[in-house]
Motif scaffolding. Structure first.
Motif, PDB file in Angstrom:
ATOM      1  N   GLN A   1       0.929  -1.227   0.002  1.00 23.93           N
ATOM      2  CA  GLN A   1      -0.102   0.214  -0.094  1.00 23.93           C
ATOM      3  C   GLN A   1       0.961   1.229  -0.027  1.00 23.93           C
ATOM      4  O   GLN A   1       0.205   2.372   0.055  1.00 23.93           O
ATOM      5  CB  GLN A   1      -0.916   0.047   1.352  1.00 23.93           C
ATOM      6  CG  GLN A   1      -1.985  -1.187   1.326  1.00 23.93           C
ATOM      7  CD  GLN A   1      -2.883  -1.226   0.205  1.00 23.93           C
ATOM      8  OE1 GLN A   1      -3.366   0.002  -0.136  1.00 23.93           O
ATOM      9  NE2 GLN A   1      -3.250  -2.191  -0.389  1.00 23.93           N
ATOM     10  N   ASP A   2       2.159   1.042   0.242  1.00 22.89           N
ATOM     11  CA  ASP A   2       3.034   2.249  -0.004  1.00 22.89           C
ATOM     12  C   ASP A   2       2.853   3.049   1.456  1.00 22.89           C
ATOM     13  O   ASP A   2       2.606   4.216   1.226  1.00 22.89           O
ATOM     14  CB  ASP A   2       3.032   2.795  -0.995  1.00 22.89           C
ATOM     15  CG  ASP A   2       4.247   4.091  -1.348  1.00 22.89           C
ATOM     16  OD1 ASP A   2       5.175   3.897  -0.637  1.00 22.89           O
ATOM     17  OD2 ASP A   2       4.071   4.915  -1.968  1.00 22.89           O
ATOM     18  N   LEU A   3       2.535   2.628   2.351  1.00 22.19           N
ATOM     19  CA  LEU A   3       2.428   3.209   3.635  1.00 22.19           C
ATOM     20  C   LEU A   3       3.377   3.066   4.597  1.00 22.19           C
ATOM     21  O   LEU A   3       4.164   2.063   4.664  1.00 22.19           O
ATOM     22  CB  LEU A   3       0.983   2.724   4.380  1.00 22.19           C
ATOM     23  CG  LEU A   3      -0.155   2.862   3.452  1.00 22.19           C
ATOM     24  CD1 LEU A   3      -1.407   2.325   4.220  1.00 22.19           C
ATOM     25  CD2 LEU A   3      -0.802   4.390   3.313  1.00 22.19           C
ATOM     26  N   THR A   4       3.605   4.038   5.630  1.00 25.32           N
ATOM     27  CA  THR A   4       4.367   4.006   6.769  1.00 25.32           C
ATOM     28  C   THR A   4       3.496   3.574   7.764  1.00 25.32           C
ATOM     29  O   THR A   4       2.261   3.906   7.987  1.00 25.32           O
ATOM     30  CB  THR A   4       4.983   5.372   7.015  1.00 25.32           C
ATOM     31  OG1 THR A   4       4.149   6.480   7.361  1.00 25.32           O
ATOM     32  CG2 THR A   4       6.020   5.917   5.727  1.00 25.32           C
ATOM     33  N   PRO A   5       4.100   3.068   9.042  1.00 28.28           N
ATOM     34  CA  PRO A   5       3.199   2.617  10.316  1.00 28.28           C
ATOM     35  C   PRO A   5       2.446   3.976  10.854  1.00 28.28           C
ATOM     36  O   PRO A   5       1.238   3.646  11.166  1.00 28.28           O
ATOM     37  CB  PRO A   5       4.282   2.150  11.059  1.00 28.28           C
ATOM     38  CG  PRO A   5       5.284   1.459  10.351  1.00 28.28           C
ATOM     39  CD  PRO A   5       5.433   2.628   9.007  1.00 28.28           C
ATOM     40  N   GLN A   6       3.222   5.152  10.719  1.00 23.47           N
ATOM     41  CA  GLN A   6       2.512   6.311  11.007  1.00 23.47           C
ATOM     42  C   GLN A   6       1.336   6.643  10.387  1.00 23.47           C
ATOM     43  O   GLN A   6       0.206   6.988  10.896  1.00 23.47           O
ATOM     44  CB  GLN A   6       3.396   7.472  11.321  1.00 23.47           C
ATOM     45  CG  GLN A   6       3.079   8.684  11.681  1.00 23.47           C
ATOM     46  CD  GLN A   6       2.323   8.859  12.998  1.00 23.47           C
ATOM     47  OE1 GLN A   6       2.918   8.005  13.907  1.00 23.47           O
ATOM     48  NE2 GLN A   6       1.405   9.424  13.374  1.00 23.47           N
TER      49      GLN A   6
ATOM     50  N   PHE B   1      -0.377   4.549   8.483  1.00 23.11           N
ATOM     51  CA  PHE B   1      -1.499   3.417   8.886  1.00 23.11           C
ATOM     52  C   PHE B   1      -2.437   3.874  10.205  1.00 23.11           C
ATOM     53  O   PHE B   1      -3.437   3.762  10.074  1.00 23.11           O
ATOM     54  CB  PHE B   1      -0.870   2.104   8.867  1.00 23.11           C
ATOM     55  CG  PHE B   1      -1.715   1.155   9.433  1.00 23.11           C
ATOM     56  CD1 PHE B   1      -2.507   0.457   8.747  1.00 23.11           C
ATOM     57  CD2 PHE B   1      -1.890   0.609  10.744  1.00 23.11           C
ATOM     58  CE1 PHE B   1      -3.665  -0.664   8.888  1.00 23.11           C
ATOM     59  CE2 PHE B   1      -2.616  -0.225  11.195  1.00 23.11           C
ATOM     60  CZ  PHE B   1      -3.534  -0.997  10.178  1.00 23.11           C
ATOM     61  N   ARG B   2      -1.529   4.367  11.186  1.00 23.15           N
ATOM     62  CA  ARG B   2      -2.300   4.676  12.456  1.00 23.15           C
ATOM     63  C   ARG B   2      -3.178   5.921  12.113  1.00 23.15           C
ATOM     64  O   ARG B   2      -4.381   6.027  12.690  1.00 23.15           O
ATOM     65  CB  ARG B   2      -1.083   5.011  13.338  1.00 23.15           C
ATOM     66  CG  ARG B   2      -0.526   3.695  13.814  1.00 23.15           C
ATOM     67  CD  ARG B   2       0.350   3.931  15.290  1.00 23.15           C
ATOM     68  NE  ARG B   2       1.470   4.829  14.912  1.00 23.15           N
ATOM     69  CZ  ARG B   2       2.583   4.226  14.556  1.00 23.15           C
ATOM     70  NH1 ARG B   2       2.946   3.041  14.647  1.00 23.15           N
ATOM     71  NH2 ARG B   2       3.570   5.154  14.265  1.00 23.15           N
ATOM     72  N   GLU B   3      -2.683   6.944  11.544  1.00 20.67           N
ATOM     73  CA  GLU B   3      -3.580   7.943  11.212  1.00 20.67           C
ATOM     74  C   GLU B   3      -4.509   7.879  10.379  1.00 20.67           C
ATOM     75  O   GLU B   3      -5.761   8.128  10.705  1.00 20.67           O
ATOM     76  CB  GLU B   3      -2.683   9.065  10.694  1.00 20.67           C
ATOM     77  CG  GLU B   3      -1.600   9.759  11.296  1.00 20.67           C
ATOM     78  CD  GLU B   3      -0.657  10.619  10.599  1.00 20.67           C
ATOM     79  OE1 GLU B   3      -0.898  10.625   9.305  1.00 20.67           O
ATOM     80  OE2 GLU B   3       0.257  11.198  11.000  1.00 20.67           O
ATOM     81  N   ASP B   4      -4.607   6.640   9.358  1.00 18.25           N
ATOM     82  CA  ASP B   4      -5.780   6.144   8.750  1.00 18.25           C
ATOM     83  C   ASP B   4      -6.780   5.729   9.447  1.00 18.25           C
ATOM     84  O   ASP B   4      -8.067   5.814   9.287  1.00 18.25           O
ATOM     85  CB  ASP B   4      -5.417   5.311   7.477  1.00 18.25           C
ATOM     86  CG  ASP B   4      -4.572   6.184   6.293  1.00 18.25           C
ATOM     87  OD1 ASP B   4      -4.820   7.347   6.413  1.00 18.25           O
ATOM     88  OD2 ASP B   4      -3.773   5.542   5.574  1.00 18.25           O
TER      89      ASP B   4
END
Length: 502
Positions: free
Chosen positions: A332-337, A339-342
């Protein structure tokens, strides 16, 4: 058991419960029997020690404290159900709660956070756009175009044509490493290649630009961290030619009768997909429209609870699919941060949508009856719905089901009056006149709170939660021709960019 409710500030209530004398007496008898069987007391057979001896050994107050815990645990959930409130968080008890007295009614109280009552900016019919049912000619044209785009042929360009940055060539490649040894993995004869496809480095493509048929060129490039010498001959400069869509080609490629048959199967496939998706899309867009009418912020405690549930469901789904969290983030080309915000934003939106449904139900005078609750258990598919419902009532979990049913009723009310316009494809400026949604029963909300809440209370509830009915029936399977077309499309899509389709 008698219950009274007192409203407090900050979306909290105080619930006072009086458990009658008979229930207290019965709990004392049960507790003494359990203690007598649990402990070996000298001079008495196990399970035969009288109350007085047990009091002397364990302490009378210790026994009373155990009975008090049992009485409160047994009645607290049922008191919440009787109060007809929807709790947020766990009950809060006073540290100095009195102990029960054998032979006397017992009264205690606790405070509890409850869902706040928000108001919407308006209660008129919501409006939104949805794609048209069935398949439009434009949608079929797009699918046919996407399908046939993979079936092309390459023809030689004029002899004096030059290789362009996005062009195609047939080439022969010889490659040697720094020691002069041939690198077979990079060598090819008569290979067809599309510049810009990524199969070769951009520097390699740049060397080809401007070459003509029959020209040969030697050059050296860094390839995967090491120098490589290339000797390339352009056999032909080529151009892509779209195959003509004919009845004969359709029959030989897909096994269908003709072009009309192909369009028919594609149309049926689009219509089938829409039939499965549109009910959910309709619900989602109605909830989005309601969300815009909520001016209050979502309570942090509710957002935290929703966030925990979303994360729990997400990781369970990953586990079922055999994926790791790192693999998901990479895909998904996401960072853990991020992901948490989403997740936090999604949780906040979910809470606000639920509160919006509560407000709609309150404004419309929607209520949940015992018959509604029983019907929900009847739809669960349990072998004995009545027994499951009783276990939920005994565990004090019925408020979870009531809340889910109330919000589902509110959603159905919203959908019945919704004004829906037909969503136009991109590029079409004119909008068709608005039409009122048909007054048929709305599909079940996928994440109804009866499910979510029941999952949260699973450790306390003794029975399986009622299962929600799916709102959209699975579309009938496509016929053999449609399956052939779909398989052919997937096969074509999987071909490398620099290879031509047969």
């Amino acid at each position: 058991m008698n219950t009274s409710v007192e409203a407090l500030e900050g979306n909290r209530v105080k619930i006072t419960v009086t458990v009658d004398e008979a229930a207290v007496v019965a709990q004392f008898k049960q507790t003494y029997r359990q203690l007598a069987g649990q402990y070996s007391i000298p001079g008495f057979r196990k399970g035969k020690a009288p109350r007085g001896v047990i009091n002397n050994v364990l302490g009378k107050d210790a026994v009373a404290a155990q009975v008090t815990d049992a009485v409160v645990n047994d009645s607290c959930g049922r008191a919440i159900d009787a109060a007809e409130v929807f709790p947020v968080g766990k009950p809060s008890f006073d540290d100095d709660m009195p102990l029960v007295v054998d032979g006397q009614a017992y009264t205690y109280s606790f405070e509890l956070g409850v869902t706040p009552e928000v108001e919407l900016s308006g209660y008129d019919a919501v409006s939104f756009a949805l794609p048209a049912e069935g398949a439009t000619d434009a949608e079929v044209d797009a699918e046919v175009g996407a399908l046939t785009a993979h079936y092309v042929e390459f023809v030689d360009a004029a002899a004096n044509a030059k290789v362009k940055e996005d062009g195609f060539v047939s080439m022969t490649v010889a490659a040697t490493d720094a020691k002069g040894e041939r690198m077979e993995a990079l060598c090819a004869e008569g290979r067809q290649y599309g510049l810009g496809s990524g199969s070769w480095p951009a520097d390699f493509d740049a060397e080809l630009v401007g070459m003509k048929k029959g020209e040969q060129k030697q050059f050296e490039l860094e390839f995967e961290g090491a120098p490589v010498s290339f000797d390339v001959t352009v056999n032909a400069v080529q151009k892509k030619k779209q195959l003509e869509l004919t009845d004969e080609w359709v029959k030989s490629t897909f096994g269908l009768e003709d072009v009309a048959d192909l369009r028919k199967n594609i149309s049926e496939g689009i219509a089938s997909q829409k039939a499965a998706v549109l009910p959910r899309m309709k619900e989602a867009r109605a909830l989005e429209a309601l969300l815009e009418r909520v001016t209050d912020e979502a309570p942090e405690a509710m957002v935290e609870g929703a966030e925990q549930q979303l994360v729990q469901d997400f990781f369970q789904q990953l586990q079922r699919q055999g994926l790791t969290f790192d693999a998901y983030l990479a895909a998904q080309d996401l960072t853990p941060q991020q992901f948490r915000e989403d997740v936090k934003k999604q949780a906040a939106d979910t809470v606000k949508q639920d509160l919006a449904l509560d407000a709609w139900a309150r404004h419309a005078g929607i209520a949940v009856t015992d018959e509604d609750v029983s019907a929900e258990f009847a739809r669960s598919g349990a072998e004995d719905p009545a027994a499951v419902e009783k276990s939920w009532r005994d565990a004090g979990q019925i408020h979870l089901v009531r809340q889910g049913v109330l919000r589902q009723k509110a959603l159905e009310s919203v959908l019945e009056g919704a004004v829906i316009t037909e969503e136009q494809p991109e590029g079409e400026a004119e909008k068709k006149p608005a039409k009122k949604a048909p007054a048929k029963k709305a599909a079940k909300k996928k994440d109804a709170d009866a499910e979510t809440g029941a999952e949260k209370g699973a450790d306390e509830a003794p029975a399986k939660k009622p299962a929600k009915k799916t709102s959209a029936k699975k579309a009938d399977a496509k016929d053999e021709g449609a399956e052939k077309a779909a398989k052919a499309k997937k096969k074509a899509a999987d071909k490398p960019a620099d290879e031509s389709a047969e």
